[in-house]
Design a protein around this motif. Structure first.
Motif, mmCIF file in Angstrom:
data_model
loop_
_atom_site.group_PDB
_atom_site.id
_atom_site.type_symbol
_atom_site.label_atom_id
_atom_site.label_comp_id
_atom_site.label_asym_id
_atom_site.label_seq_id
_atom_site.Cartn_x
_atom_site.Cartn_y
_atom_site.Cartn_z
ATOM 1 N N ILE A 111 0.839 -1.203 0.000
ATOM 2 C CA ILE A 111 0.000 0.000 0.000
ATOM 3 C C ILE A 111 0.870 1.246 0.000
ATOM 4 O O ILE A 111 0.684 2.156 -0.805
ATOM 5 C CB ILE A 111 -0.946 0.006 1.221
ATOM 6 N N LEU A 112 1.850 1.293 0.891
ATOM 7 C CA LEU A 112 2.676 2.490 1.033
ATOM 8 C C LEU A 112 3.610 2.705 -0.148
ATOM 9 O O LEU A 112 3.951 3.840 -0.473
ATOM 10 C CB LEU A 112 3.477 2.414 2.338
ATOM 11 N N LYS A 113 4.011 1.640 -0.810
ATOM 12 C CA LYS A 113 4.970 1.731 -1.908
ATOM 13 C C LYS A 113 4.449 2.570 -3.074
ATOM 14 O O LYS A 113 5.234 3.072 -3.865
ATOM 15 C CB LYS A 113 5.335 0.326 -2.384
ATOM 16 N N GLN A 114 3.153 2.757 -3.165
ATOM 17 C CA GLN A 114 2.600 3.526 -4.279
ATOM 18 C C GLN A 114 2.839 5.033 -4.128
ATOM 19 O O GLN A 114 2.604 5.790 -5.066
ATOM 20 C CB GLN A 114 1.115 3.235 -4.450
ATOM 21 N N TYR A 115 3.328 5.469 -2.972
ATOM 22 C CA TYR A 115 3.574 6.883 -2.728
ATOM 23 C C TYR A 115 5.048 7.226 -2.932
ATOM 24 O O TYR A 115 5.923 6.439 -2.600
ATOM 25 C CB TYR A 115 3.138 7.266 -1.307
ATOM 26 N N LYS A 116 5.324 8.417 -3.446
ATOM 27 C CA LYS A 116 6.700 8.846 -3.708
ATOM 28 C C LYS A 116 7.448 9.216 -2.432
ATOM 29 O O LYS A 116 8.660 9.062 -2.351
ATOM 30 C CB LYS A 116 6.709 10.073 -4.628
ATOM 31 N N PHE A 117 6.737 9.742 -1.450
ATOM 32 C CA PHE A 117 7.352 10.252 -0.231
ATOM 33 C C PHE A 117 6.753 9.553 0.983
ATOM 34 O O PHE A 117 5.629 9.079 0.944
ATOM 35 C CB PHE A 117 7.120 11.762 -0.097
ATOM 36 N N TYR A 118 7.540 9.557 2.066
ATOM 37 C CA TYR A 118 7.063 8.980 3.316
ATOM 38 C C TYR A 118 7.515 9.888 4.454
ATOM 39 O O TYR A 118 8.706 10.207 4.557
ATOM 40 C CB TYR A 118 7.642 7.574 3.518
ATOM 41 N N LEU A 119 6.584 10.330 5.289
ATOM 42 C CA LEU A 119 6.942 11.139 6.451
ATOM 43 C C LEU A 119 7.523 10.202 7.504
ATOM 44 O O LEU A 119 6.801 9.467 8.170
ATOM 45 C CB LEU A 119 5.721 11.881 6.997
ATOM 46 N N ALA A 120 8.825 10.189 7.600
ATOM 47 C CA ALA A 120 9.549 9.294 8.503
ATOM 48 C C ALA A 120 9.993 10.071 9.737
ATOM 49 O O ALA A 120 11.180 10.105 10.070
ATOM 50 C CB ALA A 120 10.740 8.669 7.780
ATOM 51 N N PHE A 121 9.046 10.704 10.402
ATOM 52 C CA PHE A 121 9.368 11.525 11.562
ATOM 53 C C PHE A 121 9.628 10.664 12.783
ATOM 54 O O PHE A 121 8.866 9.751 13.086
ATOM 55 C CB PHE A 121 8.220 12.481 11.884
ATOM 56 N N GLU A 122 10.702 10.992 13.468
ATOM 57 C CA GLU A 122 11.025 10.316 14.721
ATOM 58 C C GLU A 122 10.264 11.003 15.850
ATOM 59 O O GLU A 122 9.986 12.200 15.786
ATOM 60 C CB GLU A 122 12.535 10.373 14.984
ATOM 61 N N ASN A 123 9.940 10.250 16.888
ATOM 62 C CA ASN A 123 9.227 10.835 18.017
ATOM 63 C C ASN A 123 10.175 11.380 19.072
ATOM 64 O O ASN A 123 9.762 11.822 20.117
ATOM 65 C CB ASN A 123 8.255 9.831 18.633
ATOM 66 N N SER A 124 11.467 11.344 18.759
ATOM 67 C CA SER A 124 12.474 11.889 19.650
ATOM 68 C C SER A 124 13.586 12.479 18.793
ATOM 69 O O SER A 124 13.863 11.989 17.706
ATOM 70 C CB SER A 124 13.029 10.774 20.539
ATOM 71 N N LEU A 125 14.207 13.514 19.290
ATOM 72 C CA LEU A 125 15.273 14.173 18.540
ATOM 73 C C LEU A 125 16.635 13.910 19.175
ATOM 74 O O LEU A 125 17.491 14.778 19.203
ATOM 75 C CB LEU A 125 14.997 15.679 18.450
ATOM 76 N N CYS A 126 16.841 12.705 19.657
ATOM 77 C CA CYS A 126 18.110 12.337 20.281
ATOM 78 C C CYS A 126 19.226 12.300 19.241
ATOM 79 O O CYS A 126 18.979 12.100 18.059
ATOM 80 C CB CYS A 126 18.003 10.959 20.927
ATOM 81 N N ASN A 127 20.446 12.472 19.721
ATOM 82 C CA ASN A 127 21.607 12.382 18.827
ATOM 83 C C ASN A 127 21.632 11.019 18.146
ATOM 84 O O ASN A 127 21.487 9.986 18.798
ATOM 85 C CB ASN A 127 22.910 12.557 19.610
ATOM 86 N N ASP A 128 21.822 11.046 16.829
ATOM 87 C CA ASP A 128 21.992 9.836 16.022
ATOM 88 C C ASP A 128 20.848 8.829 16.174
ATOM 89 O O ASP A 128 21.052 7.621 16.050
ATOM 90 C CB ASP A 128 23.334 9.160 16.330
ATOM 91 N N TYR A 129 19.651 9.311 16.409
ATOM 92 C CA TYR A 129 18.481 8.447 16.575
ATOM 93 C C TYR A 129 17.757 8.322 15.233
ATOM 94 O O TYR A 129 17.101 9.254 14.782
ATOM 95 C CB TYR A 129 17.550 9.034 17.641
ATOM 96 N N VAL A 130 17.928 7.178 14.599
ATOM 97 C CA VAL A 130 17.297 6.885 13.318
ATOM 98 C C VAL A 130 16.646 5.516 13.449
ATOM 99 O O VAL A 130 17.317 4.554 13.824
ATOM 100 C CB VAL A 130 18.329 6.860 12.168
ATOM 101 N N THR A 131 15.357 5.435 13.130
ATOM 102 C CA THR A 131 14.661 4.158 13.290
ATOM 103 C C THR A 131 14.303 3.545 11.934
ATOM 104 O O THR A 131 14.674 4.051 10.883
ATOM 105 C CB THR A 131 13.370 4.332 14.118
ATOM 106 N N GLU A 132 13.532 2.476 12.018
ATOM 107 C CA GLU A 132 13.121 1.742 10.816
ATOM 108 C C GLU A 132 12.261 2.582 9.883
ATOM 109 O O GLU A 132 12.129 2.252 8.698
ATOM 110 C CB GLU A 132 12.377 0.458 11.211
ATOM 111 N N LYS A 133 11.694 3.678 10.356
ATOM 112 C CA LYS A 133 10.863 4.529 9.490
ATOM 113 C C LYS A 133 11.663 4.985 8.266
ATOM 114 O O LYS A 133 11.181 4.925 7.140
ATOM 115 C CB LYS A 133 10.356 5.744 10.265
#
Length: 175
Positions: free
Chosen positions: A25-47
């Motif tokens: 379903i999601l693959k049909q979109y060009k963009f994805y809002l991959a916002f993290e719920n925390s702004l910690c240093n070097d915090y990158v998740t599966e989003k």
């Protein structure tokens, strides 16, 4: 738009009932809002990583991410723009310009997803003799040095961000 707020949950258990896949379903979109719920240093998740796997351009909200943690030129960071309108105009431009859009996927010539488990990869990396080791004499100081604004502050900002972003695209989000 997908999510429980829109009556369209996109998690595997909910999708199985409808015989669908979230990625499909999601693959049909060009963009994805991959916002993290925390702004910690070097915090990158599966989003972020999942958006790349789906061949989408992740739109992220990173303030303190080291360039060696993520793939260069693979994402749009909201903090690179002076305001929401500038961001919205840029996303529209990327969407309508094939050359610019495709430039966000140049990383595929240098990087590839090998599909193995993260803990296996970590173990292999830690076992390599060529791996540059880091040593922290005081783990408390290292953790205390991190910058993590309270989630409520971030979520409040996102509410205003979503409304203004959708409004700038001409999307009606009235309830």
């Amino acid at each position: 738009m997908y999510g429980e707020c829109y009556g369209k949950p996109c998690y595997e258990r909910a999708m199985k009932a409808e015989n669908k896949s979230c990625d499909a379903i999601l693959k049909q979109y060009k963009f994805y809002l991959a916002f993290e719920n925390s702004l910690c240093n070097d915090y990158v998740t599966e989003k972020y990583w999942n958006a790349l796997k789906r061949e989408q351009i992740p739109i992220v909200n990173w303030k303190n991410i080291s360039e060696d943690i993520v793939i260069p030129n693979s994402y749009i960071n909201i903090y690179d723009f002076k305001d929401i309108n500038s961001l919205a105009n840029y996303v529209k431009k990327v969407s309508s310009n094939a050359t610019l859009y495709n430039s966000y996927f140049q990383w595929k010539t240098k990087y590839k997803d090998i599909g193995s488990c993260i803990s296996c990869n970590l173990c292999q990396l830690l076992s390599r003799k060529s791996f540059q080791r880091q040593f922290y004499s005081d783990i408390g100081d290292w953790i205390g040095d991190d910058i993590c604004p309270k989630v409520t502050v971030v979520n409040n900002w996102f509410q205003h961000f979503y409304w203004r972003l959708f409004w700038s695209f001409g999307i009606d989000i009235s309830l």
